[in-house]
Design an enzyme around this catalytic site. Structure first.
Site, PDB file in Angstrom:
ATOM      1  N   ASP A 182     -68.219  -0.606 -20.947  1.00  0.00           N
ATOM      2  CA  ASP A 182     -67.303   0.520 -20.746  1.00  0.00           C
ATOM      3  C   ASP A 182     -67.143   0.899 -19.276  1.00  0.00           C
ATOM      4  O   ASP A 182     -66.887   2.058 -18.936  1.00  0.00           O
ATOM      5  CB  ASP A 182     -67.757   1.749 -21.550  1.00  0.00           C
TER       6      ASP A 182
ATOM      7  N   GLY B 115     -60.957  -3.076 -18.911  1.00  0.00           N
ATOM      8  CA  GLY B 115     -59.566  -3.131 -19.345  1.00  0.00           C
ATOM      9  C   GLY B 115     -58.632  -2.719 -18.220  1.00  0.00           C
ATOM     10  O   GLY B 115     -57.615  -3.357 -17.967  1.00  0.00           O
TER      11      GLY B 115
ATOM     12  N   HIS C  66     -61.456  -1.877 -24.919  1.00  0.00           N
ATOM     13  CA  HIS C  66     -60.985  -1.857 -23.531  1.00  0.00           C
ATOM     14  C   HIS C  66     -59.744  -0.980 -23.445  1.00  0.00           C
ATOM     15  O   HIS C  66     -58.741  -1.257 -24.098  1.00  0.00           O
ATOM     16  CB  HIS C  66     -60.697  -3.282 -23.049  1.00  0.00           C
TER      17      HIS C  66
HETATM   18  P1  GDP Z   1     -64.082  -1.109 -20.777  1.00  0.00           P
HETATM   19  O1  GDP Z   1     -64.682  -1.319 -22.125  1.00  0.00           O
HETATM   20  O2  GDP Z   1     -64.935  -1.650 -19.678  1.00  0.00           O
HETATM   21  O3  GDP Z   1     -62.665  -1.601 -20.672  1.00  0.00           O
HETATM   22  O4  GDP Z   1     -64.033   0.471 -20.564  1.00  0.00           O
HETATM   23  P2  GDP Z   1     -63.574   1.583 -21.658  1.00  0.00           P
HETATM   24  O5  GDP Z   1     -62.107   1.502 -21.801  1.00  0.00           O
HETATM   25  O6  GDP Z   1     -64.394   1.465 -22.879  1.00  0.00           O
HETATM   26  O7  GDP Z   1     -64.047   2.916 -20.935  1.00  0.00           O
HETATM   27  C1  GDP Z   1     -63.579   3.255 -19.672  1.00  0.00           C
HETATM   28  C2  GDP Z   1     -62.887   4.622 -19.766  1.00  0.00           C
HETATM   29  O8  GDP Z   1     -62.652   5.097 -18.463  1.00  0.00           O
HETATM   30  C3  GDP Z   1     -61.512   4.547 -20.415  1.00  0.00           C
HETATM   31  O9  GDP Z   1     -61.277   5.768 -21.068  1.00  0.00           O
HETATM   32  C4  GDP Z   1     -60.576   4.383 -19.222  1.00  0.00           C
HETATM   33  O10 GDP Z   1     -59.258   4.834 -19.482  1.00  0.00           O
HETATM   34  C5  GDP Z   1     -61.261   5.252 -18.222  1.00  0.00           C
HETATM   35  N1  GDP Z   1     -61.074   4.896 -16.798  1.00  0.00           N
HETATM   36  C6  GDP Z   1     -61.092   3.674 -16.209  1.00  0.00           C
HETATM   37  N2  GDP Z   1     -61.024   3.794 -14.875  1.00  0.00           N
HETATM   38  C7  GDP Z   1     -60.963   5.119 -14.608  1.00  0.00           C
HETATM   39  C8  GDP Z   1     -60.914   5.887 -13.405  1.00  0.00           C
HETATM   40  O11 GDP Z   1     -60.941   5.367 -12.291  1.00  0.00           O
HETATM   41  N3  GDP Z   1     -60.885   7.248 -13.542  1.00  0.00           N
HETATM   42  C9  GDP Z   1     -60.893   7.868 -14.762  1.00  0.00           C
HETATM   43  N4  GDP Z   1     -60.879   9.191 -14.805  1.00  0.00           N
HETATM   44  N5  GDP Z   1     -60.932   7.167 -15.915  1.00  0.00           N
HETATM   45  C10 GDP Z   1     -60.977   5.817 -15.830  1.00  0.00           C
HETATM   46  P1  IMO Z   2     -67.008  -3.044 -23.980  1.00  0.00           P
HETATM   47  O1  IMO Z   2     -66.453  -4.455 -23.916  1.00  0.00           O
HETATM   48  C1  IMO Z   2     -70.445  -0.481 -24.716  1.00  0.00           C
HETATM   49  C2  IMO Z   2     -73.438  -1.899 -27.588  1.00  0.00           C
HETATM   50  C3  IMO Z   2     -73.569  -1.073 -28.846  1.00  0.00           C
HETATM   51  C4  IMO Z   2     -75.039  -1.265 -29.154  1.00  0.00           C
HETATM   52  C5  IMO Z   2     -75.265  -2.719 -28.743  1.00  0.00           C
HETATM   53  C6  IMO Z   2     -75.224  -3.686 -29.910  1.00  0.00           C
HETATM   54  O2  IMO Z   2     -66.036  -2.045 -24.436  1.00  0.00           O
HETATM   55  O3  IMO Z   2     -67.696  -2.714 -22.709  1.00  0.00           O
HETATM   56  P2  IMO Z   2     -73.189  -4.633 -31.335  1.00  0.00           P
HETATM   57  O4  IMO Z   2     -72.211  -3.936 -32.207  1.00  0.00           O
HETATM   58  O5  IMO Z   2     -72.595  -5.404 -30.215  1.00  0.00           O
HETATM   59  O6  IMO Z   2     -74.174  -5.460 -32.117  1.00  0.00           O
HETATM   60  O7  IMO Z   2     -74.068  -3.434 -30.690  1.00  0.00           O
HETATM   61  O8  IMO Z   2     -74.247  -3.037 -27.822  1.00  0.00           O
HETATM   62  N1  IMO Z   2     -72.073  -2.377 -27.264  1.00  0.00           N
HETATM   63  C7  IMO Z   2     -71.276  -1.835 -26.345  1.00  0.00           C
HETATM   64  N2  IMO Z   2     -71.452  -0.754 -25.555  1.00  0.00           N
HETATM   65  N3  IMO Z   2     -69.323  -1.207 -24.590  1.00  0.00           N
HETATM   66  C8  IMO Z   2     -69.142  -2.315 -25.340  1.00  0.00           C
HETATM   67  O9  IMO Z   2     -68.105  -3.145 -25.168  1.00  0.00           O
HETATM   68  C9  IMO Z   2     -70.127  -2.645 -26.295  1.00  0.00           C
HETATM   69  N4  IMO Z   2     -70.252  -3.632 -27.204  1.00  0.00           N
HETATM   70  C10 IMO Z   2     -71.446  -3.458 -27.787  1.00  0.00           C
HETATM   71  O10 IMO Z   2     -73.237   0.273 -28.619  1.00  0.00           O
HETATM   72  O11 IMO Z   2     -75.811  -0.463 -28.282  1.00  0.00           O
HETATM   73 MG    MG Z   3     -65.293  -0.234 -23.795  1.00  0.00          MG
END
Ligand code: GDP
Ligand code: IMO
Ligand code: MG
Length: 421
Positions: A13, A17, A41
């Protein structure tokens, strides 16, 4: 050859994305090749806000071909829903989404078992997404998996699936679950196959041919380095490789073909699910409120804490990261003072991430330095030089502590909110 990997340096996270959406316009291909629909993402651009689980985040550029490599495990119901919701937003995937027949299929028994294992483990649970990820990867490496290629021959599918449903029902009932009906599972999945078949294509000649002719590949890793099965905080990890080497097995890219590795790093730390997180904040309600987030896949609350540079340093070394994409700097605007974890101490000794198992890491105390915050709204700023001095210094300190340059700084979720340095 041009292969750029974008990967997460923390516990997922990080904003992968967003990073992919920033870069993908300059590429011919974008690919997923590890994890499955445990990923979530987020992309915010002119088409809207999307939380994507399986389709590569480069999908929003019509000239980019999207690949899902054999290293991904796929829940077909989730994939079809995603394809349909993208279509509804005007993003057509016909002819530009290609799925490896080597990819494994997440079956209903995988999801059931994921939940039953978690419940049986009680307080020792992993906190998985319950999407069936671990059980599907476990079946893959124990030769029990079902791949899309198995669907091409109905008899092969029938025999293999029947054996698996029989086996799995024994475990499911032993754990107190309801057994599955083989015919029901088979018919449901044959229905999915009809819809997914047009996208299935062996990717080997496409990847090899593209590398040879100089086409550009953008590789979108899922999860974060500290969730890696081998290098993460085992057993609080995910079922696939999340460091850069995942691209070689998951897509068939030779290691020598990789030209650039970008590590996405959140300006602080979050983690969702169980497991150690040395910089987690548990005693300051207002800091916790600012840094915690809602998870994109499960809607759970992400744990929040200060930036842990020990973790990012480790991730940068293990994957050979060339540059960092630092996200969410704007969130730190809330603080007059900001802490940065520079390393750990355990039992009075200075220790490294790689020295400690998960249980030791859970006891490790972060060593902090405190820097002055900028305490002003930085959203809307588009040039690094226009950031307040303290914000620039924060980024420079991260570079120093990690030992890798920060190539991009993001200050908002939307596509425009990124500064190249
Ligand atoms: P990913 O799984 O690595 O793609 O990340 P996620 O989408 O799960 O979580 C990142 C969160 O941060 C999302 O809600 C994005 O929209 C948000 N995000 C990403 N970059 C920024 C930033 O620079 N500032 C803020 N405020 N939000 C961001
Ligand atoms: P992105 O791509 C954050 C975490 C789960 C749990 C552990 C195992 O969005 O960064 P699983 O369901 O994979 O067997 O769970 O891994 N986990 C993530 N945490 N971002 C993710 O993906 C994750 N994918 C799995 O929360 O702790
Ligand atoms: Mg994520």
């Amino acid at each position: 050859m041009s292969v750029t990997i974008v990967l997460g340096t923390q516990w997922g996270d990080e904003g992968k994305g967003k990073a992919i959406d920033t870069f993908a316009g300059d590429f011919d291909y974008t690919a997923r090749y590890n994890g499955g629909n445990n990923a979530g993402h987020t992309i915010v651009n002119e088409f809207g806000t999307f939380k994507i689980h399986l389709v590569p985040s480069g999908v929003f550029y019509p000239h980019v071909t999207c690949l899902i490599g054999g290293g991904v495990v796929i829940d077909p119901g989730v994939l079809l829903e995603e394809i349909n919701s993208l279509r509804a937003a005007g993003i057509d995937l016909d002819g530009r989404l290609l799925i490896s027949p080597r990819s494994h299929v997440i079956m209903p028994y995988h999801k059931l078992l994921d939940g039953l294992y978690e419940e049986a483990k009680g307080a020792g649970a992993t906190g998985t997404t319950r999407r069936g990820i671990g059980p599907t990867f476990a079946d893959k490496v124990s030769y029990n998996g079902i791949r899309w290629s198995d669907f091409a021959d109905k008899d092969v599918l029938n025999d293999r699936l029947k054996m698996q449903v029989t086996l799995k029902n024994k475990v499911i009932t032993a754990l107190g679950g309801e057994p599955l009906d083989f015919n029901g599972v088979r018919d449901e999945y044959l229905g999915y196959y009809v819809q997914i078949k047009p996208f299935i294509r062996e990717l080997f000649p496409i990847v090899q041919g593209g590398l040879k002719s100089g086409q550009k590949f953008l590789l979108e890793q899922a999860m974060g380095s500290c969730l890696d099965t081998d290098w993460g905080t085992y057993p609080f990890v995910t079922g696939s490789t999340t460091i850069a080497s995942a691209a070689t097995t998951g897509l068939g890219v030779p290691p020598r073909a990789i030209t650039e590795i970008i590590g996405v790093t959140k300006a602080y730390t979050t983690r969702v699910g169980a497991g150690p997180m040395p910089t987690e904040i548990l005693d300051d309600e207002s800091v916790m409120q600012t840094l915690s987030e809602v998870a994109a896949t499960t809607g759970r609350i992400r744990r929040g804490g200060w930036l842990d540079t020990e973790v990012v340093r480790f991730s940068s070394m293990v994957s050979g990261i060339d540059a960092l994409f630092l996200t969410k700097l704007d969130i730190l605007s809330a603080f007059e003072e900001i802490k940065i974890c520079t390393g750990y101490e355990l039992d009075g000794q200075s220790s490294h991430y790689y020295d400690l198992d998960s249980y030791q890491l859970g006891r490790a105390k972060p060593v902090y330095e405190t820097v002055r915050g900028w305490h002003s709204d930085i959203r809307g700023i588009r040039q690094f030089a226009d950031l307040p001095r303290e914000a620039q210094e924060y980024v420079e300190r991260v570079e120093e502590l990690v030992g890798v340059k920060v190539g991009w700084v993001a200050n908002g979720p939307e596509r425009e909110a990124v500064m190249a340095r």
